[in-house]
Design an enzyme around this catalytic site. Structure first.
Site, PDB file in Angstrom:
ATOM      1  N   GLY A 186     -18.730  -0.796  -1.109  1.00  0.00           N
ATOM      2  CA  GLY A 186     -18.910  -0.990  -2.426  1.00  0.00           C
ATOM      3  C   GLY A 186     -17.912   0.161  -3.074  1.00  0.00           C
ATOM      4  N   ARG A 187     -16.882   0.326  -2.506  1.00  0.00           N
ATOM      5  CA  ARG A 187     -15.919   1.620  -3.166  1.00  0.00           C
ATOM      6  C   ARG A 187     -16.424   2.729  -3.279  1.00  0.00           C
ATOM      7  NH1 ARG A 187     -11.302  -1.502  -3.998  1.00  0.00           N
ATOM      8  NH2 ARG A 187     -11.515  -3.692  -4.779  1.00  0.00           N
TER       9      ARG A 187
ATOM     10  N   PRO B  18     -16.495  -2.973   1.985  1.00  0.00           N
ATOM     11  CA  PRO B  18     -18.049  -3.219   2.520  1.00  0.00           C
ATOM     12  C   PRO B  18     -18.872  -1.924   2.017  1.00  0.00           C
ATOM     13  CG  PRO B  18     -16.705  -2.275   4.420  1.00  0.00           C
ATOM     14  CD  PRO B  18     -15.560  -2.494   3.240  1.00  0.00           C
TER      15      PRO B  18
ATOM     16  N   HIS C 250      -0.945 -12.213   0.774  1.00  0.00           N
ATOM     17  CA  HIS C 250      -1.850 -11.100  -0.006  1.00  0.00           C
ATOM     18  C   HIS C 250      -2.356 -11.933  -1.324  1.00  0.00           C
ATOM     19  CE1 HIS C 250      -2.152  -6.692  -0.636  1.00  0.00           C
ATOM     20  NE2 HIS C 250      -3.180  -7.170  -0.724  1.00  0.00           N
TER      21      HIS C 250
ATOM     22  N   TYR D 296       0.775  -1.311  -0.044  1.00  0.00           N
ATOM     23  CA  TYR D 296       0.055   0.110  -0.089  1.00  0.00           C
ATOM     24  C   TYR D 296       0.864   1.286  -0.026  1.00  0.00           C
ATOM     25  CZ  TYR D 296      -4.007  -2.924   1.451  1.00  0.00           C
ATOM     26  OH  TYR D 296      -4.892  -4.060   1.417  1.00  0.00           O
TER      27      TYR D 296
END
Length: 333
Positions: A209-210, A207, A127, A56
């Site tokens: 939905g972006r 969770p 990952h 990230y």
């Protein structure tokens, strides 16, 4: 804040966690100070679970977390249950690849520990699965890091139920992480059930939905600025407009029920099992408060029926990933 468990023998954590990909500008510009504000809000709200990865921002997310822990002292380190991941790498030509070798896992975890400023993480995930390696071999490589005291437990990301069962026969799997929301329901076809059967936590990323399941979806004009979303089928036209229209009904329902849409999306996710732990990401403390609010919502069966009438299984337009984004994930149904 209610608590749930990271695996049958794992730590108790807050039912809601922080997905720290947002600390690395995945969804837009941010600052370390902004990330610190989210973590301060988490401490105040009793949110203890924080999830990051070595990739990230190429370590930026972990570095931000580590700097925060150092600045806030022992209280902050004792507060957070930290999960990180490794397994995504690059080949000699710079192309994305996957490496589940013991050497890669340990070397990357050592770097993560240094960035985080800790001697041991609470949970370390594979990952992405390097499919040519037997999962039993991969699990043993992860388990070795538990024995060395570098992680307290291990997890797997985006794998099939059958793979989870094989891995769990080698070593307890504390958590499986996969995308899950009203927009992405595939885990209901075996993965949620396998996790419950094996005493494995199911950690649900994206969770909300972006952003589609919030009152402030990412506008089309910003999608073009975001590397992942601009090539994601659900955010490409005409799918984007169809998905906004579909989720407008969800936003209306949430307002009728007296809460922000993000709160309702979190409450729905948590209703799907006591072993389900959502880890939304955010760059906004106001949005974080909406996410926390969702943990205090108790939905009835009739509430769930209303929600799923508005957004029934399969409502989303477009796949959750494009062909390139699917590489490294196991499809199982």
């Amino acid at each position: 804040m209610q608590s749930r468990r990271l695996g049958a023998q794992g730590a108790d954590v807050s039912a809601l966690g922080i997905g720290a990909m947002s600390f690395a500008e995945f969804y837009g510009p941010t600052t370390d100070e902004n990330s610190y504000a989210i973590m301060d809000a988490a401490m105040e709200a009793g949110v203890t679970h924080i999830d990051t990865s070595n990739v990230y921002g190429m370590g930026r997310s972990e570095t931000a977390i580590g700097a925060f822990l150092k600045s806030r002292g022992t209280a902050a380190r004792d507060h957070f249950v930290i999960a990180t991941k490794a397994g995504i790498s690059k080949d000699a030509d710079g192309n994305r690849c996957f490496d589940n070798s013991p050497g890669h896992f340990e070397a990357e975890l050592d770097k993560s520990l240094e960035r985080l400023g800790v001697e041991c993480v609470d949970l370390f995930y594979m990952h992405r699965y390097q499919a040519e390696r037997p999962i039993e071999e991969v699990t043993e490589a992860l388990a070795a890091l538990v024995r060395k005291g570098k992680t307290k437990s291990i997890g797997l990301s985006e794998i099939a139920p059958s793979t989870l069962r094989r891995a769990a026969a080698v070593h307890p799997i504390a958590a499986v992480q996969s995308e899950y929301s009203l927009a992405t329901r595939a885990p209901e076809l075996g993965l949620l059930q396998a996790c419950a059967e094996l005493g494995t936590a199911f950690v649900a990323f994206s969770p909300v939905g972006r952003s589609f399941l919030t009152d402030d979806p990412i506008p089309a004009v910003r999608v073009a600025e975001l590397g992942f979303l601009k090539v994601n089928p659900r955010f490409q036209q005409p799918n984007y407009d169809y998905n906004i229209a579909a989720t407008d009904k969800f936003r209306t329902l949430a307002a009728e029920m007296g809460m922000p849409a993000a709160s309702l999306a979190i409450a729905w996710t948590m209703k799907k099992g006591g072993h389900v732990l959502p880890i939304p990401g955010t760059r906004s403390t106001a949005h974080f408060a909406e996410l926390v609010q969702g943990t205090n919502v108790s939905l009835s069966d009739s509430d769930i029926a209303r929600i799923e009438q508005v957004l029934p299984v399969g409502w989303a337009h477009g796949d959750r990933y494009n062909a390139g984004q699917w590489v490294g994930l196991e499809r199982y149904c």
